[in-house]
Motif scaffolding. Structure first.
Motif, short mmCIF file in Angstrom:
data_model
loop_
_atom_site.label_atom_id
_atom_site.label_comp_id
_atom_site.label_asym_id
_atom_site.label_seq_id
_atom_site.Cartn_x
_atom_site.Cartn_y
_atom_site.Cartn_z
N GLY A 1 0.80 -1.22 0.00
CA GLY A 1 0.00 0.00 0.00
C GLY A 1 0.82 1.27 0.00
N PRO B 1 -7.66 7.39 -5.46
CA PRO B 1 -6.39 6.83 -4.98
C PRO B 1 -5.23 7.70 -5.47
CG PRO B 1 -7.22 5.52 -6.82
CD PRO B 1 -8.28 6.52 -6.49
N GLY B 2 -4.15 7.74 -4.72
CA GLY B 2 -3.00 8.52 -5.15
C GLY B 2 -2.14 8.96 -4.00
N VAL C 1 -2.60 6.73 -0.70
CA VAL C 1 -4.00 6.39 -0.43
C VAL C 1 -4.49 5.38 -1.46
CG1 VAL C 1 -6.32 7.32 -0.13
CG2 VAL C 1 -4.33 8.71 0.51
N SER C 2 -4.98 4.23 -0.98
CA SER C 2 -5.43 3.20 -1.91
C SER C 2 -6.61 2.43 -1.34
CB SER C 2 -4.28 2.23 -2.21
OG SER C 2 -3.99 1.45 -1.07
N GLY C 3 -7.16 1.55 -2.15
CA GLY C 3 -8.28 0.72 -1.72
C GLY C 3 -9.61 1.30 -2.16
N ASP C 4 -10.60 1.25 -1.26
CA ASP C 4 -11.94 1.73 -1.61
C ASP C 4 -12.01 3.24 -1.45
OD1 ASP C 4 -13.14 -0.77 -2.30
OD2 ASP C 4 -13.07 -1.28 -0.17
N THR C 5 -11.45 3.92 -2.42
CA THR C 5 -11.47 5.38 -2.44
C THR C 5 -11.70 5.81 -3.88
OG1 THR C 5 -10.07 7.36 -2.29
CG2 THR C 5 -8.92 5.25 -2.49
N MET D 1 -4.72 2.22 3.57
CA MET D 1 -5.58 1.38 2.74
C MET D 1 -7.01 1.44 3.29
SD MET D 1 -3.22 -1.96 1.95
CE MET D 1 -2.05 -2.08 3.27
N LEU D 2 -7.94 1.82 2.43
CA LEU D 2 -9.33 1.95 2.88
C LEU D 2 -10.14 0.73 2.44
CD1 LEU D 2 -8.30 5.08 1.95
CD2 LEU D 2 -10.50 5.57 3.02
N PHE D 3 -10.98 0.24 3.36
CA PHE D 3 -11.84 -0.90 3.06
C PHE D 3 -13.28 -0.53 3.35
CE2 PHE D 3 -7.72 -2.60 4.53
CZ PHE D 3 -7.31 -3.22 3.35
N ARG E 1 -16.02 -5.55 1.93
CA ARG E 1 -14.77 -6.32 2.05
C ARG E 1 -14.76 -7.22 3.27
NH1 ARG E 1 -13.33 -5.48 -3.07
NH2 ARG E 1 -13.45 -3.26 -3.53
N VAL F 1 -8.48 -9.76 4.16
CA VAL F 1 -7.42 -8.76 4.32
C VAL F 1 -6.31 -9.35 5.20
CG1 VAL F 1 -6.85 -6.49 5.28
CG2 VAL F 1 -8.99 -6.80 4.02
#
Lengths: 154, 392
Positions: B85, B241-242, B234-238, B299-301, B305, B310
């Protein structure tokens, strides 16, 4: 002098003959031959005045230093949790179908090897994969098929 | 929805574009005239802490290296960004490599070091040609400014544990990337057993920026314990992301308001080796050294999920990347992988999770390096907050 011997000799001239030269030499040989054979590792050991075990120990520690024959193009698909959430499974399926091999295998023509790997640093653009050194991101099954076609014509 | 409480900054990428112009490097022209002791004091006063995740005070690290009697010293940059991540060092090296080299040269001036190395992860080899071009210009410029310092790139080959500073040095020396015992710490015996200053990519950029804009400007950002800004991955359920740069010390709820998809169930702060925060704790959680520190991985979930998936993914990762040198980590990781599967399949009673929690406690105490010690972080925070998901 065999091809391997002269290759190692050239690399030792470039990187030196001490132990610190070992990683760059191993990396250069994997780049050229796509793996490290026992013969090569023994020869490096002799050139750098190390034991074969020291060379073998270092080589087997690193996942990118293959000690089994690999294809000309090694595909490494990222298997992080984010990649999984963004459709890694579909990408693997597409690759397996297109290349007619399973993860861990190499095509009979030794052109492609298909592997999974841990996070390659593109979680903002998953699914992603490396083909040798080049990253491909935001993959879709269509995109993957196009990339493979492109490599086949190389 | 944009959170008004989030303080966005643009120090790392935006400010001082001239710090990037290879023919100038204005900061370095000033720095070489300065007394190294003043530079150390400034970095100490800034309160800058390492940006790789562990957060050791950078000024002290520099000071401890500087006081060593051995005149042969090294400056290393840890660009083995392998934490799941995380990808902010990738962006920093792609966009502002000159600021990274600059920070290394500043440290070299303090330490009178002649050699620096950037250990770049194998996965980022694609950047190397461009980076070497920038580096060539950099060398020419700093030579004209009076520096006697040379930087070289060394490549990793796909081993997460090499991000641990002593295994990184082992790897640079051509060995298996197995962590060393500490002490001695790298400031005393590092690369080639010589005093070594080793820091993260982003930390060196911060050193450049502190020298350029002064301690006061840096201290205006962040909080008492978490000075400055931080680059977040910033990644995942967003939806977005970036890479984002924010002042440290924010509330996680503000972060989620900005980057979440409206249905965020949990945030994994600091990667697989970090901590999982469930929704009900967003409000009380501070991101920074007074709360949860992070190397930047967020990492956003969302509700769709499975937190079991995870955790299972993280544990597979640790089991694969464990160097195998010490038993707690080697055997511990394998047992955790097996253990949560057995509970999920009903082969073990739910109470078995408590046994596994105890195992991670032991790993925290007895594993040799940060890899084995930090498995407990994600394991305990995911298992305790999402127990039902582990069982059913």
């Amino acid at each position: 002098m065999s091809e391997v011997t002269s290759l190692i000799k050239n690399l030792a001239e470039k990187y030196g003959k001490n132990r610190e030269a070992l990683m760059p030499i191993l990396q250069a040989i994997v780049e050229k031959n796509h793996y490290l054979s026992e013969e090569v590792m023994k020869e490096i050991a002799e050139t750098l005045d190390l034991s074969a075990a020291q060379v073998f120990g270092t080589a087997t520690f690193y996942s990118f230093l293959d000690t089994e024959p690999k294809g000309k193009y090694v595909i490494r698909v990222c298997k992080s949790i984010i990649a999984e959430m963004k459709g890694k499974k579909e990408i693997i399926k597409t690759l397996e179908k297109t290349l007619k091999i399973k993860v861990g295998e190499t095509t009979p023509d030794r052109f492609f090897s298909l592997l999974e790997t841990n996070d390659i640093g593109w979680s903002d653009q998953e699914p992603s994969m490396l083909i040798n050194d080049i990253p491909y991101t935001n993959l879709t099954p269509e995109k993957v098929i196009n990339i493979i076609t492109e490599y086949r014509s190389k | 929805m944009s959170s008004i409480n989030l303080k966005k900054t643009d120090v790392i990428f935006g400010l001082c574009q001239e710090c990037q112009v290879p023919q100038r490097y204005p900061v370095l022209a000033e720095v070489i005239k300065k007394d190294p002791r003043d530079i150390i004091d400034e970095i100490v006063d800034s309160g800058l802490r390492g940006r790789g995740g562990a957060g050791f005070p950078t000024g002290l690290k520099l000071k401890f290296t500087a006081v060593q009697a051995d005149p042969e010293k090294y400056v290393l940059c840890n660009a083995d960004e392998g934490e799941p991540g995380t990808f902010k060092d990738r962006e920093i090296l792609l966009k502002v490599p000159g600021k990274v080299f600059g920070g290394m040269a500043i440290c070299a001036h303090v330490l009178k070091a002649k050699k620096g190395y950037v250990y770049l992860r194998g996965e980022y080899k694609f950047m190397l040609p461009e980076l070497n071009k920038v580096l060539d210009d950099f060398h020419k410029t700093i030579k004209n400014l009076g520096y006697d310092f040379h930087i070289e790139f060394l490549m990793g080959s796909g081993a997460y544990v090499c991000g641990e500073e002593t295994s990184l040095m082992e790897s640079m020396e051509g060995k298996r990337g197995e962590p060393r015992n500490k002490p001695p710490f790298p400031v005393v015996e590092g690369f080639r057993n010589k005093p070594t200053m080793i820091s993260n990519v982003e930390t060196y950029v911060n050193i450049t920026m502190i020298q350029k804009y002064g301690v006061d400007t840096f201290c205006k950002m962040g909080t008492q314990d978490s000075r400055g800004s931080k680059v977040f991955s910033v990644s995942g359920d967003t939806p977005i992301p970036g890479v984002y740069e924010l002042e440290l010390g924010m509330k996680l709820s503000d972060f989620v308001e900005e980057y979440g998809d409206g249905d965020t169930k949990a945030v994994q702060v600091g990667g697989a080796s970090g901590f999982c925060v469930p929704r009900r704790k967003f409000e009380e959680t501070i991101i920074g050294f007074e709360g949860i520190p992070t190397g930047g991985s967020m990492m956003l979930f969302n509700s769709s999920r499975s937190m079991y998936n995870v955790l299972s993914n993280y544990l597979d990762f640790f089991a694969e990347e464990s160097c195998g040198q010490c038993t707690p980590c080697r055997v511990g990781c394998q047992q955790l992988v097996k253990g949560i599967k057995a509970v999920k399949n009903g082969e073990k009673e739910p109470e078995y999770l408590d046994v596994l929690l105890k195992l991670t406690d032991s790993m925290k105490l007895t594993a040799k390096c940060g890899l084995g010690q930090s498995v407990a972080n994600s394991f305990s925070t995911i298992v305790s907050n999402f127990k039902e998901e582990m069982i059913y």
